[in-house]
Design a protein around this motif. Structure first.
Motif, PDB file in Angstrom:
ATOM      1  N   GLU A  66      68.813 -52.817 -16.727  1.00 16.66           N
ATOM      2  CA  GLU A  66      67.504 -53.456 -16.865  1.00 16.66           C
ATOM      3  C   GLU A  66      67.439 -54.478 -17.999  1.00 16.66           C
ATOM      4  OE1 GLU A  66      65.019 -50.025 -17.225  1.00 16.66           O
ATOM      5  OE2 GLU A  66      65.034 -49.633 -15.073  1.00 16.66           O
ATOM      6  N   THR A  67      68.364 -54.431 -18.959  1.00 15.70           N
ATOM      7  CA  THR A  67      68.262 -55.311 -20.121  1.00 15.70           C
ATOM      8  C   THR A  67      69.353 -56.370 -20.213  1.00 15.70           C
ATOM      9  OG1 THR A  67      69.459 -53.729 -21.519  1.00 15.70           O
ATOM     10  CG2 THR A  67      67.039 -53.583 -21.507  1.00 15.70           C
ATOM     11  N   SER A  68      70.480 -56.169 -19.586  1.00 19.32           N
ATOM     12  CA  SER A  68      71.567 -57.151 -19.631  1.00 19.32           C
ATOM     13  C   SER A  68      71.306 -58.228 -18.583  1.00 19.32           C
ATOM     14  CB  SER A  68      72.908 -56.465 -19.365  1.00 19.32           C
ATOM     15  OG  SER A  68      73.906 -57.446 -19.116  1.00 19.32           O
ATOM     16  N   SER A  69      71.123 -59.467 -19.035  1.00 22.99           N
ATOM     17  CA  SER A  69      70.820 -60.544 -18.088  1.00 22.99           C
ATOM     18  C   SER A  69      71.963 -60.743 -17.099  1.00 22.99           C
ATOM     19  CB  SER A  69      70.514 -61.839 -18.825  1.00 22.99           C
ATOM     20  OG  SER A  69      71.609 -62.218 -19.623  1.00 22.99           O
ATOM     21  N   ARG A  70      73.185 -60.582 -17.546  1.00 26.27           N
ATOM     22  CA  ARG A  70      74.338 -60.762 -16.649  1.00 26.27           C
ATOM     23  C   ARG A  70      74.345 -59.675 -15.562  1.00 26.27           C
ATOM     24  NH1 ARG A  70      80.675 -60.892 -18.327  1.00 26.27           N
ATOM     25  NH2 ARG A  70      81.416 -61.561 -16.306  1.00 26.27           N
ATOM     26  N   VAL A  71      74.108 -58.436 -15.958  1.00 31.69           N
ATOM     27  CA  VAL A  71      74.090 -57.337 -14.994  1.00 31.69           C
ATOM     28  C   VAL A  71      72.902 -57.500 -14.054  1.00 31.69           C
ATOM     29  CG1 VAL A  71      73.830 -54.827 -14.723  1.00 31.69           C
ATOM     30  CG2 VAL A  71      75.348 -55.745 -16.488  1.00 31.69           C
ATOM     31  N   LYS A  72      71.739 -57.866 -14.598  1.00 31.47           N
ATOM     32  CA  LYS A  72      70.554 -58.061 -13.758  1.00 31.47           C
ATOM     33  C   LYS A  72      70.795 -59.122 -12.698  1.00 31.47           C
ATOM     34  CE  LYS A  72      66.423 -58.197 -15.604  1.00 31.47           C
ATOM     35  NZ  LYS A  72      65.282 -58.400 -16.512  1.00 31.47           N
ATOM     36  N   LYS A  73      71.389 -60.234 -13.107  1.00 33.41           N
ATOM     37  CA  LYS A  73      71.633 -61.330 -12.172  1.00 33.41           C
ATOM     38  C   LYS A  73      72.595 -60.902 -11.066  1.00 33.41           C
ATOM     39  CE  LYS A  73      72.974 -66.164 -11.988  1.00 33.41           C
ATOM     40  NZ  LYS A  73      73.474 -67.315 -12.719  1.00 33.41           N
ATOM     41  N   ALA A  74      73.661 -60.230 -11.447  1.00 36.37           N
ATOM     42  CA  ALA A  74      74.628 -59.755 -10.447  1.00 36.37           C
ATOM     43  C   ALA A  74      73.983 -58.729  -9.535  1.00 36.37           C
ATOM     44  CB  ALA A  74      75.856 -59.179 -11.131  1.00 36.37           C
ATOM     45  N   TYR A  75      73.217 -57.833 -10.116  1.00 33.23           N
ATOM     46  CA  TYR A  75      72.617 -56.767  -9.321  1.00 33.23           C
ATOM     47  C   TYR A  75      71.586 -57.299  -8.340  1.00 33.23           C
ATOM     48  CZ  TYR A  75      71.255 -52.158  -7.947  1.00 33.23           C
ATOM     49  OH  TYR A  75      71.027 -51.047  -7.189  1.00 33.23           O
ATOM     50  N   GLU A  76      70.847 -58.342  -8.726  1.00 31.32           N
ATOM     51  CA  GLU A  76      69.876 -58.946  -7.808  1.00 31.32           C
ATOM     52  C   GLU A  76      70.580 -59.459  -6.556  1.00 31.32           C
ATOM     53  OE1 GLU A  76      67.808 -61.908 -10.072  1.00 31.32           O
ATOM     54  OE2 GLU A  76      66.759 -60.400 -11.270  1.00 31.32           O
TER      55      GLU A  76
END
Length: 151
Positions: A66-76
């Motif tokens: 929920e807080t890492s922009s890189r993980v959020k972008k990939a997960y989206e």
């Protein structure tokens, strides 16, 4: 999931069933509802282990998501690709937990995470390739003689 299968309560199974209903595209109002239900699904399972280390690990992984922009972008990108797969995987995990089958619960969770990790890697690779392509185009334009020739 394997540990939870032997310890999960009927109340926790009911809670899991409720999260599944909220993740089903026909019944959830928006993506935020489905995402919260997904988070809750995994937290219920980790709570069912009665192991605080597992619970803390799962909570930390969700915080990173929920807080890492890189993980959020990939997960989206992953969520847009595989909503139906994710739902089927959650249902398989739930069914194995409800049956009290530790081996099936472990296998279902492993399959869920394996697909997720593969999808995250695929999205990350695609994003890296696109960034490299844009950088190469920028360099090509910078060193091109086309601007001198009027083209």
């Amino acid at each position: 999931a394997a540990i939870a299968a032997s310890m999960i309560t009927n109340e926790q199974l009911e809670e899991l069933a409720g999260t599944l209903a909220l993740m089903t595209p026909e019944t959830h109002a928006d993506d935020a509802t489905a995402e919260e239900a997904d988070r809750r699904f995994h937290l219920i399972i980790s709570q069912a282990t009665n192991n605080s280390a597992i619970l803390m690990t799962v909570q930390n992984l969700w915080e990173i998501r929920e807080t890492s922009s890189r993980v959020k972008k990939a997960y989206e990108g992953v969520c847009k690709q595989s909503g139906e797969d994710r739902m089927l995987e959650h249902k398989a995990i739930y069914d194995a937990l409800k049956a009290g089958d530790s081996d099936a619960s472990r296998k279902a969770m492993h399959l869920h995470f394996a697909r997720l990790i593969d999808a995250l890697l695929h999205v990350s690779e695609a994003q890296a390739i696109e960034a490299a392509r844009k950088e190469a185009l920028k360099s090509r334009q910078q060193f091109s003689l086309g601007h001198l020739l009027g083209s």
